[in-house]
Design a protein around this motif. Structure first.
Motif, PDB file in Angstrom:
ATOM      1  N   MET A 135      31.857  48.789   9.472  1.00 50.28           N
ATOM      2  CA  MET A 135      32.761  49.698   8.768  1.00 50.28           C
ATOM      3  C   MET A 135      34.207  49.446   9.192  1.00 50.28           C
ATOM      4  N   LEU A 136      34.399  49.259  10.495  1.00 48.59           N
ATOM      5  CA  LEU A 136      35.750  48.999  10.998  1.00 48.59           C
ATOM      6  C   LEU A 136      36.271  47.658  10.475  1.00 48.59           C
ATOM      7  N   LEU A 137      35.402  46.648  10.468  1.00 50.05           N
ATOM      8  CA  LEU A 137      35.819  45.339   9.952  1.00 50.05           C
ATOM      9  C   LEU A 137      36.169  45.446   8.466  1.00 50.05           C
ATOM     10  N   ALA A 138      35.335  46.203   7.737  1.00 53.47           N
ATOM     11  CA  ALA A 138      35.557  46.326   6.292  1.00 53.47           C
ATOM     12  C   ALA A 138      36.888  47.005   5.994  1.00 53.47           C
ATOM     13  N   SER A 139      37.277  47.949   6.855  1.00 53.60           N
ATOM     14  CA  SER A 139      38.508  48.688   6.577  1.00 53.60           C
ATOM     15  C   SER A 139      39.738  47.791   6.679  1.00 53.60           C
ATOM     16  N   ASN A 140      39.601  46.639   7.324  1.00 57.84           N
ATOM     17  CA  ASN A 140      40.725  45.703   7.423  1.00 57.84           C
ATOM     18  C   ASN A 140      40.588  44.523   6.468  1.00 57.84           C
ATOM     19  N   HIS A 141      39.669  44.626   5.548  1.00 55.78           N
ATOM     20  CA  HIS A 141      39.373  43.478   4.686  1.00 55.78           C
ATOM     21  C   HIS A 141      39.764  43.781   3.249  1.00 55.78           C
ATOM     22  N   LYS A 142      40.351  42.795   2.609  1.00 58.34           N
ATOM     23  CA  LYS A 142      40.716  42.982   1.198  1.00 58.34           C
ATOM     24  C   LYS A 142      39.558  42.498   0.329  1.00 58.34           C
ATOM     25  N   PHE A 143      39.017  43.404  -0.469  1.00 53.71           N
ATOM     26  CA  PHE A 143      37.868  43.047  -1.314  1.00 53.71           C
ATOM     27  C   PHE A 143      38.316  42.735  -2.734  1.00 53.71           C
ATOM     28  N   ASP A 144      38.471  41.446  -3.022  1.00 52.59           N
ATOM     29  CA  ASP A 144      38.557  41.071  -4.438  1.00 52.59           C
ATOM     30  C   ASP A 144      37.577  39.917  -4.614  1.00 52.59           C
ATOM     31  N   CYS A 145      36.326  40.278  -4.334  1.00 45.14           N
ATOM     32  CA  CYS A 145      35.263  39.282  -4.207  1.00 45.14           C
ATOM     33  C   CYS A 145      35.103  38.410  -5.448  1.00 45.14           C
ATOM     34  N   TRP A 146      35.370  38.974  -6.614  1.00 44.17           N
ATOM     35  CA  TRP A 146      35.136  38.195  -7.839  1.00 44.17           C
ATOM     36  C   TRP A 146      36.001  36.951  -7.904  1.00 44.17           C
ATOM     37  N   LYS A 147      37.162  36.963  -7.238  1.00 43.68           N
ATOM     38  CA  LYS A 147      37.986  35.754  -7.266  1.00 43.68           C
ATOM     39  C   LYS A 147      37.976  35.018  -5.937  1.00 43.68           C
ATOM     40  N   CYS A 148      37.081  35.423  -5.067  1.00 43.32           N
ATOM     41  CA  CYS A 148      36.988  34.772  -3.762  1.00 43.32           C
ATOM     42  C   CYS A 148      36.008  33.604  -3.849  1.00 43.32           C
ATOM     43  N   PRO A 149      36.375  32.452  -3.290  1.00 39.02           N
ATOM     44  CA  PRO A 149      35.468  31.304  -3.369  1.00 39.02           C
ATOM     45  C   PRO A 149      34.158  31.514  -2.600  1.00 39.02           C
ATOM     46  N   ARG A 150      34.109  32.535  -1.780  1.00 43.80           N
ATOM     47  CA  ARG A 150      32.889  32.772  -1.012  1.00 43.80           C
ATOM     48  C   ARG A 150      32.046  33.890  -1.602  1.00 43.80           C
ATOM     49  N   GLU A 151      32.376  34.260  -2.813  1.00 42.72           N
ATOM     50  CA  GLU A 151      31.676  35.347  -3.494  1.00 42.72           C
ATOM     51  C   GLU A 151      30.158  35.239  -3.361  1.00 42.72           C
ATOM     52  N   ARG A 152      29.641  34.021  -3.471  1.00 42.66           N
ATOM     53  CA  ARG A 152      28.196  33.854  -3.516  1.00 42.66           C
ATOM     54  C   ARG A 152      27.565  33.596  -2.150  1.00 42.66           C
ATOM     55  N   ASN A 153      28.364  33.219  -1.160  1.00 37.49           N
ATOM     56  CA  ASN A 153      27.751  32.962   0.145  1.00 37.49           C
ATOM     57  C   ASN A 153      28.604  33.489   1.297  1.00 37.49           C
ATOM     58  N   CYS A 154      29.187  34.673   1.077  1.00 34.64           N
ATOM     59  CA  CYS A 154      30.005  35.292   2.128  1.00 34.64           C
ATOM     60  C   CYS A 154      29.077  35.925   3.160  1.00 34.64           C
ATOM     61  N   GLU A 155      29.236  35.519   4.406  1.00 33.78           N
ATOM     62  CA  GLU A 155      28.357  36.057   5.449  1.00 33.78           C
ATOM     63  C   GLU A 155      28.681  37.520   5.760  1.00 33.78           C
ATOM     64  N   PHE A 156      29.940  37.875   5.568  1.00 36.45           N
ATOM     65  CA  PHE A 156      30.372  39.251   5.813  1.00 36.45           C
ATOM     66  C   PHE A 156      29.796  40.177   4.732  1.00 36.45           C
ATOM     67  N   LEU A 157      29.939  39.752   3.483  1.00 32.47           N
ATOM     68  CA  LEU A 157      29.418  40.533   2.364  1.00 32.47           C
ATOM     69  C   LEU A 157      27.899  40.729   2.504  1.00 32.47           C
ATOM     70  N   TYR A 158      27.230  39.675   2.949  1.00 30.14           N
ATOM     71  CA  TYR A 158      25.782  39.750   3.164  1.00 30.14           C
ATOM     72  C   TYR A 158      25.438  40.897   4.118  1.00 30.14           C
ATOM     73  N   LEU A 159      26.196  41.002   5.202  1.00 28.14           N
ATOM     74  CA  LEU A 159      25.926  42.055   6.187  1.00 28.14           C
ATOM     75  C   LEU A 159      26.283  43.433   5.636  1.00 28.14           C
ATOM     76  N   LEU A 160      27.376  43.492   4.877  1.00 29.87           N
ATOM     77  CA  LEU A 160      27.768  44.787   4.307  1.00 29.87           C
ATOM     78  C   LEU A 160      26.684  45.297   3.360  1.00 29.87           C
ATOM     79  N   ARG A 161      26.084  44.379   2.612  1.00 28.53           N
ATOM     80  CA  ARG A 161      24.981  44.754   1.721  1.00 28.53           C
ATOM     81  C   ARG A 161      23.770  45.180   2.535  1.00 28.53           C
ATOM     82  N   LYS A 162      23.448  44.353   3.516  1.00 31.94           N
ATOM     83  CA  LYS A 162      22.244  44.580   4.323  1.00 31.94           C
ATOM     84  C   LYS A 162      22.283  45.948   5.001  1.00 31.94           C
ATOM     85  N   TYR A 163      23.467  46.336   5.466  1.00 36.37           N
ATOM     86  CA  TYR A 163      23.578  47.605   6.185  1.00 36.37           C
ATOM     87  C   TYR A 163      24.174  48.714   5.330  1.00 36.37           C
ATOM     88  N   ASN A 164      24.354  48.429   4.041  1.00 34.32           N
ATOM     89  CA  ASN A 164      24.791  49.450   3.081  1.00 34.32           C
ATOM     90  C   ASN A 164      26.041  50.180   3.573  1.00 34.32           C
TER      91      ASN A 164
END
Lengths: 590, 161
Positions: free
Chosen positions: A90-119
């Motif tokens: 949660m703390l990491l996410a609060s410092n992160h800019k989410f515009d995933c649709w234009k991010c080249p790591r949209e499909r294999n972002c390790e951070f996004l994977y964890l955010l999903r996994k832990y909801n």
């Protein structure tokens, strides 16, 4: 090695005493989540995602660095562990800019994977009071560093030190103000960076990425004002498939050609063709230098290859005293562009000013190389746009092309014809092997059928040396891959004058197949799979199946010299296919 | 203020580095010397250290910017530091800091354009009995008020005029 026995999640296991808890858990098939951990590269326990509970210990421990002990009782997935991970995410996410649709790591972002996994709930990040407000960017022709996506795991910093050996990236400032970049975010182009892109491959998010040119190329393809010629580098076909679910090491050349046709390129050509031309030029340069050397010019050898733009940046910045050893040949990418515009243009009756060359490269340094001021002739740039393998995959998806459903095609352009020697440019040892095949045939005036040089193949050792006998002379050649090994190689050359005849340098470990522009594997896959070897298999398969495996036997190359360039090293060849390099100081623009 | 590398200082730093290199961990003592010799460690100085110690500029800068004892920008001739420790703070240090900040027209951490003053807020300097306290160079001003702060600055301005 002594072993210890411990219990993890109720299961007993015996492992060597130097194992970490994370490693021991892996043996049991228990997957502990992690974020900053990159085996052998970054083991700093910075992110606190891999925490576990250990009986008798008050606080949660980082499983990536804490070593196993006898009778240890570890629990990896308790409510306390999950709560801690959620809080940190949660703390990491609060410092992160989410515009995933234009991010080249949209499909294999390790951070996004964890955010999903832990909801993870991002109410903190959406609260203007908590959200981080000051971000830095550092944008060059090759690379983009964007701190709005950086989670400060430090993987790029370690990768830069351990793969590139340059240490161009590091932490700046401290605490809340910490950011990763060059010193004081100085222009990365002037900071000792060689653009190998190992930082991009190490980054779990999209904080480090190539300088994207997809939109520019889509614009070019849609406005039809120019005749568009695309070239693909050897390493691309061995990796693009991964982006579309194919196993690592699948050669998708036929589908790749078809995808380029579907994207609307007018002419599909192959950089492998110009790799063959490179061998003609570089092989001839070697033969001349070899003769000069035998005639007493001790400085004529060793000859260094010049295909890897990351290596070029390295030698220009760190070892300019060796520039006279560097081959004057442009890289295949640039030769190809020059040949398209000054030779092929006449064949297809198109003015060279009306042609745009787009390269698909496994490399981000190629973007920089194409923009080097000297890479042009008669005021026409050799190469106009460079896309990485990743960008091409993204472009294919954006254009809704079903890659897996495409049929294999073979382009009709003569500039897509190549030999096995051209194909192996994409792997460590390949340029050397291709050159030796031709040089040996020419000097001995024979047509060897056994053309494999096994001693210089493989990704195991960073520096490979071999003795090769050509025309009655024993030559010592060396192949070095991974910029971190350059220093050692150059020191060997310094300390053994006259020993080495020919040295191949590639900035990426494993060669271009593992280039900074190739599909990215998540940390766990990087740990379990040697992608360098898997992708190299695809390349060597292409070579083995080719009828022609020596550059000087490529019929189109022979024709090129007959009707246009006259002979390798000719005046025309020098004007179009050769260049020069100069010393470059870093942190010079203060 | 534009930073100028003086050759004599560069030579002195290089001599010190040769000495530090004989022991493990030469970076920290080198940085202390560099800060003392040049008054700051900008990239120009980091580049010299980088060459001598064979460490990247980015790494050196990482250490320089991590520790508040090192600075990357030249500091003023007079360093004015106002103690913001607990005792000084409750006895009105903030007002003193603001007064000086207004007078010099700079924020804490900045240096005046003429290079005369750098304003800093520091943690406890161990003179709580004299709170609130500020320092100019080595001189400590105890039981300070807005007026004594004003006076002290004006005196320096006069002597430098």
């Amino acid at each position: 090695m002594n072993t210890v026995t411990l219990t993890i999640d109720g299961q007993k296991i015996t492992v060597p005493e130097n194992y970490t808890i994370l490693q021991a858990a892996k043996e049991l098939g228990i997957n502990i989540p992690r974020l900053c951990y990159l085996k052998d590269i970054n083991e700093t326990s910075a992110c606190r995602i891999c925490v576990v509970e250990i009986e008798g210990m008050r606080t949660l421990k980082n499983s990536c660095t804490v070593k196993v002990q006898n009778n240890m009782v570890v629990k990896t997935n308790t409510p306390r562990v999950r709560k801690s991970i959620q809080k940190n995410l949660m703390l990491l996410a609060s410092n992160h800019k989410f515009d995933c649709w234009k991010c080249p790591r949209e499909r294999n972002c390790e951070f996004l994977y964890l955010l999903r996994k832990y909801n993870i709930d991002n109410s903190m990040g959406e609260d203007a009071y908590f959200a981080k407000k000051h971000f830095i960017t550092n944008i060059t022709d090759a690379i983009v560093l964007d701190s709005s996506k950086c989670i400060l795991c430090g993987r790029c910093v370690s990768a830069c030190q351990k793969y590139a050996g340059t240490g161009a990236l590091d932490f700046n400032e401290r605490g809340y103000h910490t950011y990763i970049s060059s010193a004081q975010n100085h222009d990365l182009d002037d900071s000792g960076c060689i653009y190998c892109g190992k930082c991009i491959q190490a980054c779990p998010t999209g904080a480090l990425r190539e300088r994207d040119q997809i939109d520019e190329v889509l614009e070019l393809l849609s406005n039809k004002e120019y005749y568009t010629v695309v070239q693909i580098a050897p390493g691309v076909r061995a990796a693009l498939g991964e982006e579309f679910g194919y196993p690592i090491g699948t050669n998708v050349e036929g589908k790749l050609y078809n995808a380029l046709s579907k994207l609307g390129f007018d002419d599909i050509t192959d950089t492998n063709f110009s790799a063959d031309v490179t061998i003609m030029e570089e092989g001839t340069e070697f033969i001349h230098r070899f003769q000069d050397f035998k005639n007493g010019d001790k400085k004529a050898l060793p000859l260094f290859t010049s295909c890897s733009p990351g290596w070029i940046r390295y030698i220009e910045q760190y070892y300019p005293e060796f520039l006279s050893n560097l081959s004057s040949c442009k890289s295949p990418q640039q030769m190809h562009g020059a040949l398209v515009k000054h030779y092929y243009a006449q064949k297809i009756n198109t003015p060279k000013e009306k042609i745009k060359v787009v390269s698909i490269m496994p490399c981000i340094a190629k973007k920089y190389e194409a923009k080097r001021p000297e890479m042009e002739a008669d005021g026409v740039r050799d190469v106009d746009y460079v896309l990485t393998t990743r960008e091409l995959a993204r472009m294919i998806r954006r254009q809704d092309i079903d890659f897996r459903a495409l049929e294999d095609i073979t382009p009709s352009s003569p500039m897509a014809k190549y030999t096995g020697a051209g194909a192996i440019f994409g792997v460590t040892g390949g340029v050397m092997e291709a050159a030796l095949r031709t040089v040996r045939d020419i000097l001995e005036q024979k047509d060897y059928t056994d053309v494999d040089f096994a001693a210089i193949r493989g990704a195991g050792d960073g520096i490979k040396e071999a003795q090769i006998e050509i025309a009655g002379t024993k030559l010592t050649v060396a192949v070095v891959h991974g910029a971190v090994n350059f220093k050692e190689m150059l020191e060997r050359v310094k300390q053994n004058p006259g020993k080495y005849a020919f040295v191949e340098f590639m900035a990426c470990t494993g060669g271009c197949v593992n280039g900074g522009g190739q599909p990215i594997l998540c940390a766990e896959d990087q740990e379990n799979i040697d992608i360098r070897t898997e992708r190299a298999k695809a390349i060597y398969n292409i070579d083995a199946q080719k009828q022609l495996r020596k550059s000087h036997q490529n019929p189109v190359v022979i024709e090129l010299y007959q009707e246009f360039l006259e002979k390798p090293g000719s005046e025309k060849a020098h004007k179009l296919l050769h260049t020069h390099y100069a010393k470059k100081e870093s942190y010079s623009k203060l | 203020m534009k930073f100028v590398l003086e050759e004599s200082k560069v030579q002195l730093l290089k001599e010190r580095i040769q000495k530090h290199k004989q022991k493990p961990g030469p970076l920290m003592p080198t940085l202390h010397d560099a800060q003392n010799i040049f008054g700051c460690i900008p990239i120009e100085v980091q580049k010299i250290i980088s060459e001598e110690l064979d460490e990247s500029v980015a790494k050196i800068n990482g250490v320089v910017t991590f520790y508040s004892n090192f600075s990357t920008e030249p500091k003023g001739k007079h360093i004015v530091s106002v103690c913001m420790g607990t005792a000084c703070y409750v006895k009105g240090a903030k007002a003193i800091l603001d007064t000086i900040s207004d007078m010099l027209n700079i924020e804490p951490g900045q240096t005046t354009k003429d290079g005369l003053f750098t304003l800093e807020n520091t943690r406890c300097i161990g003179a709580c009995g004299l709170a609130p306290v500020f320092q100019i160079g080595d001189k400590v001003y105890g039981n300070a008020t807005k007026d004594t702060a004003k006076q002290a600055i004006e005196e320096i301005l006069k002597s430098e005029a």
